[in-house]
Design a protein around this motif. Structure first.
Motif, PDB file in Angstrom:
ATOM      1  N   GLY A   1       0.796  -1.258   0.023  1.00  0.00           N
ATOM      2  CA  GLY A   1       0.034  -0.217  -0.070  1.00  0.00           C
ATOM      3  C   GLY A   1       0.891   1.542  -0.061  1.00  0.00           C
ATOM      4  O   GLY A   1       0.637   2.273  -0.647  1.00  0.00           O
ATOM      5  N   LEU A   2       1.832   1.140   0.960  1.00  0.00           N
ATOM      6  CA  LEU A   2       2.858   2.295   0.775  1.00  0.00           C
ATOM      7  C   LEU A   2       3.487   2.562  -0.571  1.00  0.00           C
ATOM      8  O   LEU A   2       3.776   3.735  -0.989  1.00  0.00           O
ATOM      9  N   PHE A   3       3.989   1.519  -1.179  1.00  0.00           N
ATOM     10  CA  PHE A   3       4.693   1.676  -2.329  1.00  0.00           C
ATOM     11  C   PHE A   3       3.313   2.273  -3.504  1.00  0.00           C
ATOM     12  O   PHE A   3       3.758   3.200  -4.112  1.00  0.00           O
ATOM     13  N   ALA A   4       2.281   1.629  -3.425  1.00  0.00           N
ATOM     14  CA  ALA A   4       1.263   2.276  -4.373  1.00  0.00           C
ATOM     15  C   ALA A   4       0.903   3.678  -4.099  1.00  0.00           C
ATOM     16  O   ALA A   4       0.910   4.615  -5.164  1.00  0.00           O
ATOM     17  N   LEU A   5       1.134   4.280  -2.862  1.00  0.00           N
ATOM     18  CA  LEU A   5       0.826   5.542  -2.553  1.00  0.00           C
ATOM     19  C   LEU A   5       1.872   6.359  -3.031  1.00  0.00           C
ATOM     20  O   LEU A   5       1.864   7.433  -3.764  1.00  0.00           O
ATOM     21  N   LEU A   6       3.202   5.973  -2.628  1.00  0.00           N
ATOM     22  CA  LEU A   6       4.363   6.790  -3.036  1.00  0.00           C
ATOM     23  C   LEU A   6       4.522   6.858  -4.551  1.00  0.00           C
ATOM     24  O   LEU A   6       4.956   7.716  -5.122  1.00  0.00           O
ATOM     25  N   TRP A   7       4.033   5.821  -5.422  1.00  0.00           N
ATOM     26  CA  TRP A   7       4.385   5.871  -6.807  1.00  0.00           C
ATOM     27  C   TRP A   7       3.421   6.810  -7.445  1.00  0.00           C
ATOM     28  O   TRP A   7       3.919   7.397  -8.416  1.00  0.00           O
ATOM     29  N   THR A   8       2.162   6.687  -6.897  1.00  0.00           N
ATOM     30  CA  THR A   8       1.256   7.770  -7.356  1.00  0.00           C
ATOM     31  C   THR A   8       1.498   9.097  -7.108  1.00  0.00           C
ATOM     32  O   THR A   8       1.490   9.857  -7.935  1.00  0.00           O
ATOM     33  N   VAL A   9       2.079   9.264  -6.099  1.00  0.00           N
ATOM     34  CA  VAL A   9       2.670  10.641  -5.756  1.00  0.00           C
ATOM     35  C   VAL A   9       3.699  11.211  -6.500  1.00  0.00           C
ATOM     36  O   VAL A   9       3.622  12.237  -7.086  1.00  0.00           O
ATOM     37  N   TRP A  10       4.403  10.132  -6.941  1.00  0.00           N
ATOM     38  CA  TRP A  10       5.911  10.231  -7.936  1.00  0.00           C
ATOM     39  C   TRP A  10       5.254  10.671  -9.178  1.00  0.00           C
ATOM     40  O   TRP A  10       5.732  11.714  -9.899  1.00  0.00           O
ATOM     41  N   VAL A  11       4.449   9.875  -9.711  1.00  0.00           N
ATOM     42  CA  VAL A  11       3.863  10.264 -11.133  1.00  0.00           C
ATOM     43  C   VAL A  11       2.967  11.456 -10.993  1.00  0.00           C
ATOM     44  O   VAL A  11       3.220  12.248 -12.222  1.00  0.00           O
ATOM     45  N   VAL A  12       2.221  11.948 -10.236  1.00  0.00           N
ATOM     46  CA  VAL A  12       1.620  13.284 -10.137  1.00  0.00           C
ATOM     47  C   VAL A  12       2.443  14.290 -10.326  1.00  0.00           C
ATOM     48  O   VAL A  12       2.350  15.331 -11.088  1.00  0.00           O
ATOM     49  N   ARG A  13       3.854  14.151  -9.307  1.00  0.00           N
ATOM     50  CA  ARG A  13       4.607  15.317  -9.282  1.00  0.00           C
ATOM     51  C   ARG A  13       5.405  15.290 -10.731  1.00  0.00           C
ATOM     52  O   ARG A  13       5.593  16.299 -11.208  1.00  0.00           O
ATOM     53  N   VAL A  14       5.939  14.404 -11.259  1.00  0.00           N
ATOM     54  CA  VAL A  14       6.427  14.223 -12.588  1.00  0.00           C
ATOM     55  C   VAL A  14       5.742  14.764 -13.550  1.00  0.00           C
ATOM     56  O   VAL A  14       6.105  15.499 -14.488  1.00  0.00           O
ATOM     57  N   ALA A  15       4.226  14.374 -13.622  1.00  0.00           N
ATOM     58  CA  ALA A  15       3.393  14.719 -14.811  1.00  0.00           C
ATOM     59  C   ALA A  15       3.279  16.373 -14.598  1.00  0.00           C
ATOM     60  O   ALA A  15       3.060  17.045 -15.538  1.00  0.00           O
ATOM     61  N   ARG A  16       3.165  16.871 -13.647  1.00  0.00           N
ATOM     62  CA  ARG A  16       3.110  18.245 -13.136  1.00  0.00           C
ATOM     63  C   ARG A  16       4.296  18.925 -13.624  1.00  0.00           C
ATOM     64  O   ARG A  16       4.562  20.252 -13.328  1.00  0.00           O
ATOM     65  N   GLY A  17       5.588  18.407 -13.847  1.00  0.00           N
ATOM     66  CA  GLY A  17       6.870  19.121 -14.062  1.00  0.00           C
ATOM     67  C   GLY A  17       7.675  19.429 -12.801  1.00  0.00           C
ATOM     68  O   GLY A  17       8.417  20.191 -12.528  1.00  0.00           O
ATOM     69  N   ARG A  18       7.328  18.810 -11.640  1.00  0.00           N
ATOM     70  CA  ARG A  18       7.722  19.128 -10.445  1.00  0.00           C
ATOM     71  C   ARG A  18       8.751  18.010 -10.147  1.00  0.00           C
ATOM     72  O   ARG A  18       8.783  17.028 -10.499  1.00  0.00           O
ATOM     73  N   PRO A  19       9.830  18.328  -9.002  1.00  0.00           N
ATOM     74  CA  PRO A  19      10.770  17.111  -8.955  1.00  0.00           C
ATOM     75  C   PRO A  19      10.087  16.139  -8.061  1.00  0.00           C
ATOM     76  O   PRO A  19       9.383  16.297  -7.232  1.00  0.00           O
ATOM     77  N   PRO A  20      10.582  14.913  -8.305  1.00  0.00           N
ATOM     78  CA  PRO A  20      10.046  13.776  -7.887  1.00  0.00           C
ATOM     79  C   PRO A  20      10.633  13.544  -6.409  1.00  0.00           C
ATOM     80  O   PRO A  20      11.528  12.450  -6.412  1.00  0.00           O
ATOM     81  N   ARG A  21      10.760  14.199  -5.552  1.00  0.00           N
ATOM     82  CA  ARG A  21      11.287  13.938  -4.252  1.00  0.00           C
ATOM     83  C   ARG A  21      10.137  14.035  -2.819  1.00  0.00           C
ATOM     84  O   ARG A  21       9.180  14.493  -3.080  1.00  0.00           O
ATOM     85  N   ILE A  22      10.343  13.109  -2.058  1.00  0.00           N
ATOM     86  CA  ILE A  22       9.408  12.948  -0.793  1.00  0.00           C
ATOM     87  C   ILE A  22      10.589  13.203   0.159  1.00  0.00           C
ATOM     88  O   ILE A  22      11.562  12.587   0.358  1.00  0.00           O
ATOM     89  N   ASP A  23      10.328  14.155   0.924  1.00  0.00           N
ATOM     90  CA  ASP A  23      11.268  14.636   2.216  1.00  0.00           C
ATOM     91  C   ASP A  23      10.935  14.214   3.222  1.00  0.00           C
ATOM     92  O   ASP A  23       9.625  14.442   3.912  1.00  0.00           O
ATOM     93  N   LEU A  24      11.576  13.046   3.859  1.00  0.00           N
ATOM     94  CA  LEU A  24      11.179  12.426   5.136  1.00  0.00           C
ATOM     95  C   LEU A  24      12.167  13.129   6.216  1.00  0.00           C
ATOM     96  O   LEU A  24      13.304  13.145   5.929  1.00  0.00           O
ATOM     97  N   ARG A  25      11.584  13.436   7.322  1.00  0.00           N
ATOM     98  CA  ARG A  25      12.360  13.762   8.393  1.00  0.00           C
ATOM     99  C   ARG A  25      13.077  12.893   9.066  1.00  0.00           C
ATOM    100  O   ARG A  25      12.605  11.685   9.025  1.00  0.00           O
ATOM    101  N   PRO A  26      14.088  12.969  10.036  1.00  0.00           N
ATOM    102  CA  PRO A  26      14.710  12.077  10.757  1.00  0.00           C
ATOM    103  C   PRO A  26      13.772  11.225  11.614  1.00  0.00           C
ATOM    104  O   PRO A  26      13.889  10.030  11.678  1.00  0.00           O
ATOM    105  N   ALA A  27      12.719  11.916  12.265  1.00  0.00           N
ATOM    106  CA  ALA A  27      11.907  11.527  12.997  1.00  0.00           C
ATOM    107  C   ALA A  27      11.052  10.134  12.252  1.00  0.00           C
ATOM    108  O   ALA A  27      10.502   9.062  12.632  1.00  0.00           O
ATOM    109  N   GLN A  28      10.628  10.363  11.174  1.00  0.00           N
ATOM    110  CA  GLN A  28       9.715   9.730  10.086  1.00  0.00           C
ATOM    111  C   GLN A  28      10.683   8.339   9.957  1.00  0.00           C
ATOM    112  O   GLN A  28      10.147   7.301   9.850  1.00  0.00           O
ATOM    113  N   LEU A  29      11.882   8.835   9.713  1.00  0.00           N
ATOM    114  CA  LEU A  29      12.929   7.715   9.155  1.00  0.00           C
ATOM    115  C   LEU A  29      12.895   6.501  10.493  1.00  0.00           C
ATOM    116  O   LEU A  29      12.974   5.495  10.570  1.00  0.00           O
TER     117      LEU A  29
END
Length: 147
Positions: free
Chosen positions: A95-123
């Motif tokens: 499920g997490l892969f599907a969510l992150l892949w969808t976010v990636w595709v939407v960002r790339v389609a809109r011409g935005r950089p494909p990055r997800i910034d995770l904070r150290p606390a999240q990691l």
């Protein structure tokens, strides 16, 4: 009339650029779909198709990935209860892969950089979750998490 032709020209030039930007996410999806198709076709519940987990074989300890192939096989065949029983963490990962892949595709389609910034606390939180899952599934009261 001129504005319409300029708009059409821009759209024609934009389509190849959009397709080029979407090649990498499409390739990743194709690779994951191919892996899932293989695991769906070759049953990991039958001995001899896949190697055994070396940690489980040597120590008797279930690693966080133990049961992942059986979970993927059950997931592909629509048996979500069996998939959760084989490896609940893997199902959450699908499920997490599907969510992150969808976010990636939407960002790339809109011409935005494909990055997800995770904070150290999240990691650290993700790491603690994996360690806790591993510990609980290897304790007597966590036997329901065994594959």
């Amino acid at each position: 009339m001129r504005a319409e032709t300029e708009s059409a020209e821009t759209a024609r030039k934009g389509a190849p650029a959009l397709l080029a930007r979407l090649l990498v996410p499409a390739g990743v999806l194709a690779a994951v779909a191919g892996a899932f198709a293989y695991v769906g076709a070759v049953d990991p519940n039958e001995p001899g198709h896949y190697p055994a987990c070396p940690l489980l074989r040597l120590t008797g300890i279930y690693c966080p990935g133990c049961g992942g192939l059986r979970s993927a096989h059950a997931f592909i065949h629509g048996d979500f209860t069996a998939a959760l029983g084989a490896n609940a963490l893997a199902v959450a990962g699908y499920g997490l892969f599907a969510l992150l892949w969808t976010v990636w595709v939407v960002r790339v389609a809109r011409g935005r950089p494909p990055r997800i910034d995770l904070r150290p606390a999240q990691l650290w939180g993700a790491g603690v979750l994996v360690v806790a899952f591993t510990l609980v599934r290897n304790l007597p009261f966590g036997s329901w998490l065994h594959p």
